[in-house]
Design an enzyme around this catalytic site. Structure first.
Site, PDB file in Angstrom:
ATOM      1  N   ASP A   1      -3.466  21.943 -57.271  1.00 17.72           N
ATOM      2  CA  ASP A   1      -2.658  22.277 -58.456  1.00 17.72           C
ATOM      3  C   ASP A   1      -1.450  21.335 -58.510  1.00 17.72           C
ATOM      4  OD1 ASP A   1      -0.246  23.370 -57.156  1.00 17.72           O
ATOM      5  OD2 ASP A   1      -1.479  25.090 -56.590  1.00 17.72           O
TER       6      ASP A   1
ATOM      7  N   HIS B   1      -5.964  16.591 -50.748  1.00  9.41           N
ATOM      8  CA  HIS B   1      -7.306  17.025 -51.152  1.00  9.41           C
ATOM      9  C   HIS B   1      -7.611  16.735 -52.623  1.00  9.41           C
ATOM     10  CE1 HIS B   1      -7.509  20.084 -47.567  1.00  9.41           C
ATOM     11  NE2 HIS B   1      -7.688  18.840 -47.203  1.00  9.41           N
TER      12      HIS B   1
HETATM   13  P1  OAD Z   1      -6.304  29.201 -46.938  1.00  9.73           P
HETATM   14  O1  OAD Z   1      -6.776  30.114 -48.018  1.00  9.73           O
HETATM   15  O2  OAD Z   1      -7.227  28.845 -45.847  1.00  9.73           O
HETATM   16  O3  OAD Z   1      -4.986  29.821 -46.279  1.00  9.73           O
HETATM   17  C1  OAD Z   1      -3.956  30.315 -47.074  1.00  9.73           C
HETATM   18  C2  OAD Z   1      -2.830  30.761 -46.152  1.00  9.73           C
HETATM   19  O4  OAD Z   1      -1.738  31.172 -46.956  1.00  9.73           O
HETATM   20  C3  OAD Z   1      -3.187  31.951 -45.251  1.00  9.73           C
HETATM   21  O5  OAD Z   1      -2.785  31.650 -43.928  1.00  9.73           O
HETATM   22  C4  OAD Z   1      -2.368  33.101 -45.829  1.00  9.73           C
HETATM   23  O6  OAD Z   1      -1.963  34.024 -44.834  1.00  9.73           O
HETATM   24  C5  OAD Z   1      -1.199  32.367 -46.410  1.00  9.73           C
HETATM   25  N1  OAD Z   1      -0.512  33.060 -47.515  1.00  9.73           N
HETATM   26  C6  OAD Z   1      -1.038  33.922 -48.434  1.00  9.73           C
HETATM   27  N2  OAD Z   1      -0.100  34.323 -49.310  1.00  9.73           N
HETATM   28  C7  OAD Z   1       1.056  33.718 -48.928  1.00  9.73           C
HETATM   29  C8  OAD Z   1       2.397  33.704 -49.428  1.00  9.73           C
HETATM   30  N3  OAD Z   1       2.753  34.419 -50.488  1.00  9.73           N
HETATM   31  N4  OAD Z   1       3.320  32.942 -48.782  1.00  9.73           N
HETATM   32  C9  OAD Z   1       2.984  32.213 -47.689  1.00  9.73           C
HETATM   33  N5  OAD Z   1       1.741  32.160 -47.192  1.00  9.73           N
HETATM   34  C10 OAD Z   1       0.792  32.892 -47.788  1.00  9.73           C
HETATM   35  O7  OAD Z   1      -5.728  27.896 -47.678  1.00  9.73           O
HETATM   36  P2  OAD Z   1      -5.416  26.452 -47.083  1.00  9.73           P
HETATM   37  O8  OAD Z   1      -4.936  26.518 -45.700  1.00  9.73           O
HETATM   38  O9  OAD Z   1      -4.582  25.772 -48.084  1.00  9.73           O
HETATM   39  O10 OAD Z   1      -9.772  22.615 -49.785  1.00  9.73           O
HETATM   40  O11 OAD Z   1      -6.853  25.799 -47.112  1.00  9.73           O
HETATM   41  C11 OAD Z   1      -7.013  24.434 -46.906  1.00  9.73           C
HETATM   42  C12 OAD Z   1      -8.121  23.890 -47.751  1.00  9.73           C
HETATM   43  O12 OAD Z   1      -9.302  24.649 -47.556  1.00  9.73           O
HETATM   44  C13 OAD Z   1      -7.878  23.956 -49.239  1.00  9.73           C
HETATM   45  O13 OAD Z   1      -7.130  22.842 -49.695  1.00  9.73           O
HETATM   46  C14 OAD Z   1      -9.258  23.955 -49.804  1.00  9.73           C
HETATM   47  C15 OAD Z   1      -9.977  24.828 -48.816  1.00  9.73           C
HETATM   48  O14 OAD Z   1     -11.318  24.536 -48.638  1.00  9.73           O
HETATM   49  C16 OAD Z   1     -10.324  22.115 -50.910  1.00  9.73           C
HETATM   50  O15 OAD Z   1     -10.550  22.764 -51.901  1.00  9.73           O
HETATM   51  C17 OAD Z   1     -10.635  20.667 -50.836  1.00  9.73           C
END
Ligand code: OAD
Length: 260
Positions: free
Chosen positions: A113, A128
């Site tokens: 985004d 990504h």
């Molecule tokens: P995840 O969905 O794996 O993790 C999201 C994290 O955000 C989790 O650890 C939650 O606990 C945390 N979280 C949720 N709400 C929150 C809030 N309000 N404040 C702070 N933290 C919060 O997402 P990513 O780690 O970003 O790739 O995943 C990495 C990649 O995996 C993404 O970019 C995507 C996915 O496959 C692609 O689409 C290429």
């Protein structure tokens, strides 16, 4: 993490981080889906996350796209519509504020985004890819397209080939351009103005499932940074951090960024 660190009160942790950030010149930020969660953009691996409802092998691989580009594009089109309707939340806004205060703020986001940019952050690297870019695999043409919904399904290149989202899918390599930008930053700071030293590294809203995210945080620590993880959940990277702030990014960032 030592007992002392885990039992320290949230207030005391917030006070330390506030002090570090106040004194910092160079701040690296690593964000994941959690930073946009409070804007209403779904995360991936949480209980209500996208990968719990949709099989990534059917939506986020080159094979899935070649088999059924319309199915994949409809899914991305729905996500684009959600993102265009979303607004930056206080976490995005506070990161932009840090930059307005004259600090060098370098954001590496895994998010596709554009909420960091819409909040006003200038130095944002999308590891990504971007949901707003389309790429032709035949001639490499990349275009920005902000239609939501898309007027053409699936969108095609002028060469006639179906275009794909310019997003990194499972099994694909990271694109060279953001990697090069990160390398330049690590050597020279933002715009070549730094010494390579990083004062604080904020890790916000990511499961840090990929080794390169952990490596980046380790690199920051080796270059002087205090590691601060912000996430309601304790992740592996959170365990490594100097401070883990358990909570939502949109609630905690306003408590650590000086707002005067
Ligand atoms: P995840 O969905 O794996 O993790 C999201 C994290 O955000 C989790 O650890 C939650 O606990 C945390 N979280 C949720 N709400 C929150 C809030 N309000 N404040 C702070 N933290 C919060 O997402 P990513 O780690 O970003 O790739 O995943 C990495 C990649 O995996 C993404 O970019 C995507 C996915 O496959 C692609 O689409 C290429």
């Amino acid at each position: 993490m030592s007992d002392e660190k885990t039992t320290e009160s949230l207030e005391a942790k917030l006070a330390s981080v506030r002090e570090w950030l106040n004194a910092a010149q160079n701040v690296m930020v690593i964000t994941g889906a959690g930073v946009s969660a409070e804007s209403g953009v779904p995360t991936f691996r949480t209980t209500d996350g996208l990968w719990r409802q949709f099989n990534p092998m059917e939506y986020a691989t080159p094979e899935a796209f070649h088999q059924d580009p319309v199915k994949v594009w409809k899914w991305y089109d729905a996500r684009r519509q959600g993102i265009v309707a979303a607004q930056p939340n206080p976490a995005h806004l506070m990161l932009a504020r840090l930059e307005e205060q004259g600090k060098q703020v370098f954001i590496v986001t895994q998010n596709v985004d554009d909420l960091h940019e819409r909040a006003g952050s200038k130095m944002v690297v999308h590891l990504h890819g971007s949901i707003w870019r389309l790429r032709c695999e035949r001639d490499g043409n990349i275009v920005e397209n902000r239609e939501a919904p898309l007027s053409e399904m699936p969108p095609t290149c002028f060469c006639g080939e179906v275009m794909r989202p310019d997003i990194v899918w499972f099994g694909e390599e990271l694109p060279w351009r953001p990697l090069q930008q990160i390398d330049e930053y690590l050597m020279e700071g933002v715009g070549g103005q730094g010494s390579g030293r990083i004062d604080v590294c904020l890790i916000i809203g990511t499961e840090a499932s990929f080794g390169y995210i952990i490596e980046l945080a380790v690199h920051a620590r080796e270059h002087g940074a205090k590691l601060v993880d912000i996430n309601p959940r304790l992740t592996d990277l959170g365990r490594m951090a100097d401070v883990q702030l358990a909570g939502k990014a949109g609630e905690l960032l306003p408590r650590i960024v000086n707002r005067e």
